[in-house]
Write an enzyme that holds these catalytic residues in place. Structure first.
Site, PDB file in Angstrom:
ATOM      1  N   GLY A   1       3.436   4.021   5.351  1.00 35.25           N
ATOM      2  CA  GLY A   1       4.514   3.669   6.274  1.00 35.25           C
ATOM      3  C   GLY A   1       5.130   2.303   6.030  1.00 35.25           C
ATOM      4  N   LEU A   2       4.780   1.675   4.890  1.00 37.72           N
ATOM      5  CA  LEU A   2       5.322   0.334   4.610  1.00 37.72           C
ATOM      6  C   LEU A   2       6.484   0.377   3.616  1.00 37.72           C
ATOM      7  CD1 LEU A   2       2.042  -1.795   4.491  1.00 37.72           C
ATOM      8  CD2 LEU A   2       3.805  -1.850   6.239  1.00 37.72           C
ATOM      9  N   GLY A   3       6.950   1.561   3.300  1.00 41.91           N
ATOM     10  CA  GLY A   3       8.151   1.670   2.466  1.00 41.91           C
ATOM     11  C   GLY A   3       7.926   1.358   0.997  1.00 41.91           C
ATOM     12  N   SER A   4       6.722   1.655   0.484  1.00 39.57           N
ATOM     13  CA  SER A   4       6.432   1.256  -0.903  1.00 39.57           C
ATOM     14  C   SER A   4       7.406   1.912  -1.896  1.00 39.57           C
ATOM     15  CB  SER A   4       4.986   1.571  -1.278  1.00 39.57           C
ATOM     16  OG  SER A   4       4.794   2.951  -1.379  1.00 39.57           O
TER      17      SER A   4
ATOM     18  N   ALA B   1      10.516   3.025  -1.438  1.00 37.56           N
ATOM     19  CA  ALA B   1      11.869   2.448  -1.341  1.00 37.56           C
ATOM     20  C   ALA B   1      11.885   1.028  -1.900  1.00 37.56           C
ATOM     21  CB  ALA B   1      12.343   2.461   0.113  1.00 37.56           C
ATOM     22  N   ALA B   2      10.793   0.287  -1.695  1.00 33.88           N
ATOM     23  CA  ALA B   2      10.761  -1.096  -2.195  1.00 33.88           C
ATOM     24  C   ALA B   2      10.705  -1.109  -3.724  1.00 33.88           C
ATOM     25  CB  ALA B   2       9.550  -1.837  -1.615  1.00 33.88           C
TER      26      ALA B   2
ATOM     27  N   ASP C   1      14.565   3.501   5.636  1.00 30.79           N
ATOM     28  CA  ASP C   1      13.706   2.688   4.757  1.00 30.79           C
ATOM     29  C   ASP C   1      14.540   1.979   3.688  1.00 30.79           C
ATOM     30  OD1 ASP C   1      11.742   3.863   6.244  1.00 30.79           O
ATOM     31  OD2 ASP C   1      10.532   4.542   4.550  1.00 30.79           O
TER      32      ASP C   1
ATOM     33  N   PRO D   1       0.829  -1.210   0.000  1.00 26.73           N
ATOM     34  CA  PRO D   1       0.000   0.000   0.000  1.00 26.73           C
ATOM     35  C   PRO D   1       0.868   1.267   0.000  1.00 26.73           C
ATOM     36  CG  PRO D   1      -0.821  -1.581   1.608  1.00 26.73           C
ATOM     37  CD  PRO D   1       0.502  -2.112   1.120  1.00 26.73           C
TER      38      PRO D   1
HETATM   39  C1  MEV Z   1       9.416   6.785   7.575  1.00 26.15           C
HETATM   40  O1  MEV Z   1       9.303   5.405   7.280  1.00 26.15           O
HETATM   41  C2  MEV Z   1      10.147   6.990   8.850  1.00 26.15           C
HETATM   42  C3  MEV Z   1      10.392   8.432   9.262  1.00 26.15           C
HETATM   43  O2  MEV Z   1      11.236   8.348  10.422  1.00 26.15           O
HETATM   44  C4  MEV Z   1      11.073   9.229   8.180  1.00 26.15           C
HETATM   45  C5  MEV Z   1      12.520   8.806   7.921  1.00 26.15           C
HETATM   46  O3  MEV Z   1      13.118   8.089   8.718  1.00 26.15           O
HETATM   47  O4  MEV Z   1      13.041   9.249   6.885  1.00 26.15           O
HETATM   48  C6  MEV Z   1       9.122   9.144   9.667  1.00 26.15           C
END
Ligand code: MEV
Length: 311
Positions: free
Chosen positions: A103-106, A108-109, A150, A99
């Protein structure tokens, strides 16, 4: 050249999101249940590179895509890293079931899957650190001031203890952790939350630095607890980290509702994970509890849950 495919996992942050941007340590793990996948197939010589991303209805020749497009940037950085930089004629197709903006790193993945596949396609070995460095350059387009956690956890594909400007350290897991990830369904681009927090931090650095320092200490203590398999301590630290994340203003009613629902359903600990304001939360559950906690999360509004085991 032969058709080549490679994948990269999603990720969650266990401890230390946001404070990691300010130089404190954080812990993150890959989530293999969701993946970005890239496939490269040859095109006739002289055709050039075509990038296809069916999930977002995107098809374009690389030569026509502006520099700030993350898909094109991943390809350009990857080709530049493969010396001598090859003249490719190929179709690069990328898909993902991670998704977006949760916050699941889409992002970067997707970049990692593309860079890995390009390296394999042109038979140029890219070490995990090189991969992480290339993806970091692309992450800057997505997030402005990423900490680097990430791209590191996804490129290495293993649990990490991460601190900016320090060599990456592997996080060993003394006892497997079962986590239920609950998605609020609310998209929350990381750069917005990080940028807003940066403005509040700049207006009151002493106050925010105190909170960040406490988060960094929790991450360091949590590392010991994870390495020695002390679930009660880990759960306690999760609650404390969530309270600090509320204080710095990155939680939301939806996230707090899911965190409370998980605890009421018997989860040992829970917190938001990632940038906040939306996206995902995580709950640490005991043996046999994952299904009932996942059900409680759905009842409290989660649009999706993922059960993952760390270690
Ligand atoms: C994002 O996955 C995590 C944060 O700490 C941002 C970052 O580390 O770049 C919010």
């Amino acid at each position: 050249m032969a058709i080549t495919t490679a994948s990269a996992p999603g990720k969650i942050i266990l401890f230390g999101e946001h404070s990691v941007v300010y130089g404190y340590p954080a812990l993150a793990v890959p989530v293999n249940e969701v993946q970005a996948t890239c496939r490269i197939e040859p095109l006739p010589a002289g055709t050039g590179v075509v990038i296809v991303a069916p999930d977002i209805n995107f098809t374009a020749a690389l030569s026509t895509i502006p520099g700030n497009n993350p898909l094109a940037a991943a390809v350009r950085h990857a080709l530049a890293a493969c010396v001598p930089s090859p003249m490719l004629s190929a179709r690069i197709t990328v898909t993902s079931n991670i998704p977006i903006a949760r916050g699941l790193g889409s992002g970067a993945a997707i970049s990692t899957a593309m860079v890995k596949t390009i390296g394999a396609y042109v038979e140029h070995t890219l070490s995990p650190q090189k991969l992480a460095d290339i993806v970091f350059a692309v992450e800057k387009i997505h997030h402005g001031t990423p900490s680097g956690i990430d791209n590191t956890v996804i490129a290495f594909g293993q649990p990490v203890f991460f601190q900016r400007s320090h060599p990456i350290e592997r996080l060993s897991v003394g006892r497997p952790l079962t986590l239920v990830i609950g998605d609020t369904g609310i998209k929350s681009p990381t750069y917005k939350v990080v940028g807003d927090l940066r403005r509040r931090h700049n207006a009151n650095p002493a106050r925010y630095n105190g909170w960040f320092q406490s988060m960094g200490r929790l991450a360091a203590d949590a590392r010991q607890a994870i390495e020695s398999g002390q679930l009660d301590r880990i759960a306690d630290y999760m609650g404390r980290n969530h309270a600090l994340l509320q204080q710095i203003g990155v939680s939301s009613n939806e996230l707090d509702r899911l965190v409370s629902a998980a605890i009421e359903a018997g989860a040992r600990g829970a917190k938001l994970s990632g940038a906040g304001w939306g996206g995902n939360m995580i709950a640490l559950v005991g043996d046999g509890q994952a299904d009932s906690v996942a059900r409680a999360l759905h009842q409290a509004g989660a649009v999706q849950t993922i059960v993952t085991t760390v270690g």
